[in-house]
Motif scaffolding. Structure first.
Motif, PDB file in Angstrom:
ATOM      1  N   GLY A 159       1.303   4.037  -3.313  1.00 47.41           N
ATOM      2  CA  GLY A 159       0.817   5.384  -3.091  1.00 47.41           C
ATOM      3  C   GLY A 159       1.819   6.463  -3.442  1.00 47.41           C
ATOM      4  O   GLY A 159       1.635   7.613  -3.064  1.00 47.41           O
ATOM      5  N   ARG A 160       2.874   6.103  -4.125  1.00 55.24           N
ATOM      6  CA  ARG A 160       3.920   7.063  -4.477  1.00 55.24           C
ATOM      7  C   ARG A 160       4.696   6.537  -5.694  1.00 55.24           C
ATOM      8  O   ARG A 160       4.588   5.363  -6.020  1.00 55.24           O
ATOM      9  CB  ARG A 160       4.855   7.290  -3.297  1.00 55.24           C
ATOM     10  N   PRO A 209      -1.411   9.173  -9.068  1.00 54.44           N
ATOM     11  CA  PRO A 209      -1.936   8.446  -7.912  1.00 54.44           C
ATOM     12  C   PRO A 209      -3.031   7.480  -8.334  1.00 54.44           C
ATOM     13  O   PRO A 209      -3.780   7.738  -9.276  1.00 54.44           O
ATOM     14  CB  PRO A 209      -2.496   9.536  -7.004  1.00 54.44           C
ATOM     15  N   ARG A 260       0.831  -1.202   0.000  1.00 53.50           N
ATOM     16  CA  ARG A 260       0.000   0.000   0.000  1.00 53.50           C
ATOM     17  C   ARG A 260       0.870   1.258   0.000  1.00 53.50           C
ATOM     18  O   ARG A 260       0.571   2.222  -0.710  1.00 53.50           O
ATOM     19  CB  ARG A 260      -0.896  -0.033   1.226  1.00 53.50           C
TER      20      ARG A 260
END
Length: 163
Positions: A15-16, A115, A11
């Motif tokens: 997310g980056r 994103p 996760r």
């Protein structure tokens, strides 16, 4: 809900711009370490090695910026690509081309990353009340000129950019 260690890692990574940041860190380390290599491997030594170390440190910092501040990914990607290209001239052919190529690839990945948007639930549109009033249209902006009838009507940008 508790996530396993692997689930939390996955996760965080998704997310980056993880892979772009990793490549930027690796390219920075490669460019930074080569001036510290033995003289047989080096093409230039001494004060000329300082830009190599500085560019490598900046590239590492930009890769970490992409990881820990994903909102700055665009600037970090552009700067990483520019520094990797400048390293080609200023730093032992950019780490014998390896550092430059990895840096350009990492900068491009950071710049292009978007994103992840979670898909909407199927019932979200159906669960809205049918009798909800429609929002009032925004007033048209005043213009100093009349648009010609051949001008196409304004289409909103699907990516959400403001005019």
């Amino acid at each position: 809900m508790l996530l396993s260690r692997g689930g939390r890692w996955r996760r965080w990574r998704r997310g980056r711009p993880f892979w772009g940041g990793l490549l930027a860190v690796l390219a920075g380390a490669w460019i930074c370490v080569l001036p510290l290599a033995p003289l047989k491997i080096m093409l230039q030594q001494g004060v000329a090695g300082i830009p190599s170390v500085l560019m490598g440190i900046v590239m590492i910092a930009l890769g970490l910026t992409a990881w820990f501040s994903p909102a700055q990914r665009t600037l970090a990607g552009v700067l990483t690509t520019l520094i990797a290209t400048a390293a080609l001239v200023l730093s032992n052919l950019g780490g014998f081309l390896v550092g430059t190529l990895i840096g350009i690839l990492g900068g491009g990945l950071m710049f292009a990353w978007q994103p992840y948007a979670a898909p909407r639930a199927r019932g979200s549109a159906a669960s809205e009340p049918a009798s909800a009033p429609a929002p009032a249209p925004a007033p048209a902006p005043t213009q100093e000129f009349e648009p010609s009838p051949t001008t196409a009507p304004h289409q909103p940008d699907p990516q959400g950019a403001q005019p």
